[in-house]
Design a protein around this motif. Structure first.
Motif, PDB file in Angstrom:
ATOM      1  N   LEU A 133       4.876   5.145   1.826  1.00  0.00           N
ATOM      2  CA  LEU A 133       5.227   6.455   1.667  1.00  0.00           C
ATOM      3  C   LEU A 133       5.347   7.473   2.847  1.00  0.00           C
ATOM      4  O   LEU A 133       6.203   8.509   2.816  1.00  0.00           O
ATOM      5  CB  LEU A 133       4.664   7.222   0.471  1.00  0.00           C
ATOM      6  CG  LEU A 133       4.861   6.513  -0.911  1.00  0.00           C
ATOM      7  CD1 LEU A 133       3.960   7.161  -1.899  1.00  0.00           C
ATOM      8  CD2 LEU A 133       6.367   6.722  -1.346  1.00  0.00           C
ATOM      9  N   ASN A 134       4.757   6.941   3.611  1.00  0.00           N
ATOM     10  CA  ASN A 134       4.506   7.703   4.900  1.00  0.00           C
ATOM     11  C   ASN A 134       4.856   6.941   6.203  1.00  0.00           C
ATOM     12  O   ASN A 134       4.884   7.557   7.398  1.00  0.00           O
ATOM     13  CB  ASN A 134       3.093   8.277   5.116  1.00  0.00           C
ATOM     14  CG  ASN A 134       2.590   8.949   4.150  1.00  0.00           C
ATOM     15  OD1 ASN A 134       2.928   9.994   4.046  1.00  0.00           O
ATOM     16  ND2 ASN A 134       1.847   8.446   3.282  1.00  0.00           N
ATOM     17  N   ASP A 135       5.719   5.970   6.233  1.00  0.00           N
ATOM     18  CA  ASP A 135       6.055   5.178   7.215  1.00  0.00           C
ATOM     19  C   ASP A 135       7.479   4.413   6.908  1.00  0.00           C
ATOM     20  O   ASP A 135       7.420   3.520   6.584  1.00  0.00           O
ATOM     21  CB  ASP A 135       5.078   4.245   7.963  1.00  0.00           C
ATOM     22  CG  ASP A 135       5.711   3.592   9.204  1.00  0.00           C
ATOM     23  OD1 ASP A 135       6.768   3.206   9.381  1.00  0.00           O
ATOM     24  OD2 ASP A 135       4.514   3.336   9.910  1.00  0.00           O
ATOM     25  N   GLU A 136       8.550   5.200   7.258  1.00  0.00           N
ATOM     26  CA  GLU A 136       9.844   4.719   6.925  1.00  0.00           C
ATOM     27  C   GLU A 136      10.258   3.197   7.327  1.00  0.00           C
ATOM     28  O   GLU A 136      10.987   2.585   6.741  1.00  0.00           O
ATOM     29  CB  GLU A 136      10.954   5.783   7.616  1.00  0.00           C
ATOM     30  CG  GLU A 136      12.240   5.496   6.780  1.00  0.00           C
ATOM     31  CD  GLU A 136      12.366   6.155   5.335  1.00  0.00           C
ATOM     32  OE1 GLU A 136      13.346   5.815   4.524  1.00  0.00           O
ATOM     33  OE2 GLU A 136      11.423   6.995   4.824  1.00  0.00           O
ATOM     34  N   GLU A 137       9.654   3.088   8.619  1.00  0.00           N
ATOM     35  CA  GLU A 137      10.235   1.694   9.303  1.00  0.00           C
ATOM     36  C   GLU A 137       9.402   0.714   8.586  1.00  0.00           C
ATOM     37  O   GLU A 137       9.913  -0.243   8.196  1.00  0.00           O
ATOM     38  CB  GLU A 137       9.408   1.859  10.847  1.00  0.00           C
ATOM     39  CG  GLU A 137       9.565   0.445  11.548  1.00  0.00           C
ATOM     40  CD  GLU A 137       9.380   0.660  12.944  1.00  0.00           C
ATOM     41  OE1 GLU A 137       9.211  -0.259  13.433  1.00  0.00           O
ATOM     42  OE2 GLU A 137       9.289   1.782  13.382  1.00  0.00           O
TER      43      GLU A 137
ATOM     44  N   GLY B 245       0.388   7.138  -6.611  1.00  0.00           N
ATOM     45  CA  GLY B 245       0.920   6.513  -5.581  1.00  0.00           C
ATOM     46  C   GLY B 245       2.111   5.413  -5.933  1.00  0.00           C
ATOM     47  O   GLY B 245       3.162   5.260  -5.396  1.00  0.00           O
ATOM     48  N   ALA B 246       1.785   4.704  -6.985  1.00  0.00           N
ATOM     49  CA  ALA B 246       2.624   3.712  -7.595  1.00  0.00           C
ATOM     50  C   ALA B 246       3.923   4.448  -8.281  1.00  0.00           C
ATOM     51  O   ALA B 246       4.933   3.753  -7.978  1.00  0.00           O
ATOM     52  CB  ALA B 246       1.853   2.706  -8.455  1.00  0.00           C
ATOM     53  N   VAL B 247       3.683   5.421  -8.862  1.00  0.00           N
ATOM     54  CA  VAL B 247       4.721   6.257  -9.387  1.00  0.00           C
ATOM     55  C   VAL B 247       5.646   6.745  -8.147  1.00  0.00           C
ATOM     56  O   VAL B 247       6.934   6.682  -7.986  1.00  0.00           O
ATOM     57  CB  VAL B 247       4.135   7.370 -10.256  1.00  0.00           C
ATOM     58  CG1 VAL B 247       5.413   8.332 -10.515  1.00  0.00           C
ATOM     59  CG2 VAL B 247       3.602   6.779 -11.556  1.00  0.00           C
ATOM     60  N   LEU B 248       5.004   7.091  -7.084  1.00  0.00           N
ATOM     61  CA  LEU B 248       5.902   7.749  -6.062  1.00  0.00           C
ATOM     62  C   LEU B 248       6.622   6.863  -5.398  1.00  0.00           C
ATOM     63  O   LEU B 248       7.600   6.790  -4.918  1.00  0.00           O
ATOM     64  CB  LEU B 248       5.198   8.623  -5.096  1.00  0.00           C
ATOM     65  CG  LEU B 248       4.448   9.829  -5.559  1.00  0.00           C
ATOM     66  CD1 LEU B 248       3.364  10.414  -4.775  1.00  0.00           C
ATOM     67  CD2 LEU B 248       5.307  10.849  -5.861  1.00  0.00           C
TER      68      LEU B 248
ATOM     69  N   ASP C 119       0.835  -1.171   0.056  1.00  0.00           N
ATOM     70  CA  ASP C 119      -0.067  -0.077   0.032  1.00  0.00           C
ATOM     71  C   ASP C 119       0.949   1.229  -0.086  1.00  0.00           C
ATOM     72  O   ASP C 119       1.660   1.547   1.328  1.00  0.00           O
ATOM     73  CB  ASP C 119      -0.818   0.024   1.159  1.00  0.00           C
ATOM     74  CG  ASP C 119      -2.006   1.202   1.353  1.00  0.00           C
ATOM     75  OD1 ASP C 119      -1.592   2.086   0.470  1.00  0.00           O
ATOM     76  OD2 ASP C 119      -3.004   1.202   2.155  1.00  0.00           O
ATOM     77  N   PRO C 120       1.216   1.801  -1.089  1.00  0.00           N
ATOM     78  CA  PRO C 120       1.945   3.061  -1.280  1.00  0.00           C
ATOM     79  C   PRO C 120       1.496   3.954  -0.169  1.00  0.00           C
ATOM     80  O   PRO C 120       2.670   4.799  -0.004  1.00  0.00           O
ATOM     81  CB  PRO C 120       1.585   3.659  -2.405  1.00  0.00           C
ATOM     82  CG  PRO C 120       1.399   2.369  -3.357  1.00  0.00           C
ATOM     83  CD  PRO C 120       0.554   1.486  -2.477  1.00  0.00           C
TER      84      PRO C 120
END
Length: 322
Positions: free
Chosen positions: A49-53, A95-98, A44-45
């Motif tokens: 993308l919002n949780d580095e861990e 989201g997939a691109v990012l 799930d991007p």
């Protein structure tokens, strides 16, 4: 070339379990669904993308099995005439691109989409014949007012985020469904757009996948799906190949998706990958399972064994006999 597998058929397992299944079968590359019709079972991007861990844990799972990501897939319809539906598909694609940028993945697989027949429509309208003249007006609107402007915008977005290959699965029901329409959108938008060439969608249209490879050329092909189709000649003789019956109506349909080798023999698939090499395509060949007669595990296992024999992974040798 490198053999890959679209992991959606293993969506009932965790990412770790899915990659172990593939690694145990000597597959080292995987296509991951991350939105749209493929879903987000393994990725799930918006989370990653919002949780580095969680992103690091995601990457570590691939490293654990020595697995590469061949592509991120977010098949959808970003030009759907229902704006809420279109936005969800577009958000998934972006989201997939990012995420691809973050992971260093060089291609995203999707559909071209299909608009309505006019600005007032609420549902997509796929044109399949030239007459009455209303259909020509629909095509003019869909291509010139919606599709081309939209994909110019999306290609620019992808390029800004270092994704230079958007692979359109040429799929009936959407505006890009064959080599002719693929070349048209590519000529209008640019080389960022290319084909995800899936023979299963070509067979029942009467298109020879090997000729499709020649027509598109290596530059026009950004990805390959390995999936087969069987044609039921009895049902075709009665009703033709256009078939809107549910895929669960196995005995009634004119054609069915099958595991590689159950629609066309190994010779066809060897000729197909040989033609890919001739035109210079050396990218992933990703197995997709959509066979209603087999479980995902059995279908993938059979397809992997066959394609491991068919695909050419090493660079060509010296032509010493020339």
């Amino acid at each position: 070339m490198k053999l890959s597998v679209l992991a959606v058929a293993l969506g009932d397992r965790s990412l770790d379990e899915a990659l172990k299944f593939l690694s145990d079968r000597n597959v080292k590359s995987v296509e991951i669904g991350c939105g749209g019709y493929p879903g987000k079972a393994h990725c799930d991007p918006q989370v990653l993308l919002n949780d580095e861990e969680k992103l690091n844990a995601f990457k570590a799972t691939f490293e654990k099995y020595g697995m590469q990501i061949s592509a991120l897939s977010a098949h959808g319809n970003g030009v759907h005439p229902n704006k809420e539906i279109a936005k969800q598909f577009e958000d998934d694609f972006k989201g997939a691109v990012l995420l691809a940028e973050k992971l260093g993945v060089d291609r995203v697989v999707t559909f071209s989409g299909c608009p309505g027949g006019s600005a007032e429509d609420k549902t997509p309208n796929w044109v399949t014949c030239a007459w009455p003249p209303d259909y020509q007006e629909i095509l003019e609107y869909q291509w010139n007012e919606v599709l081309i402007p939209y994909w110019k915008k999306m290609a620019a977005f992808a390029n800004e985020h270092h994704v230079y290959k958007i692979a359109f699965e040429m799929h009936p029901g959407f505006c890009v469904y064959n080599p002719e329409t693929m070349k048209r959108i590519r000529e209008a938008v640019g080389p960022t757009l290319g084909a995800n060439l899936d023979p299963s969608h070509l067979f029942w249209q009467g298109i020879d996948p090997i000729m499709a490879v020649r027509e598109l050329g290596g530059d026009g092909i950004h990805f390959i799906h390995a999936k087969d189709t069987v044609l039921d000649q009895y049902n075709i003789a009665k009703n033709g190949v256009l078939d809107t019956k549910n895929f669960t109506k196995i005995r009634e349909r004119s054609w069915l998706f099958r595991t590689v080798g159950y629609g066309h023999d190994a010779k066809m698939w060897k000729d197909f990958v040989s033609e890919l090499r001739k035109v210079g395509y050396e990218g992933p060949v990703s197995i997709e399972h959509e066979d209603a007669l087999m479980s995902g595990e059995e279908g993938l296992s059979k397809a992997i064994r066959m394609m491991q024999d068919v695909i050419m992974e090493e660079e060509p040798g010296e032509v010493y006999w020339a």
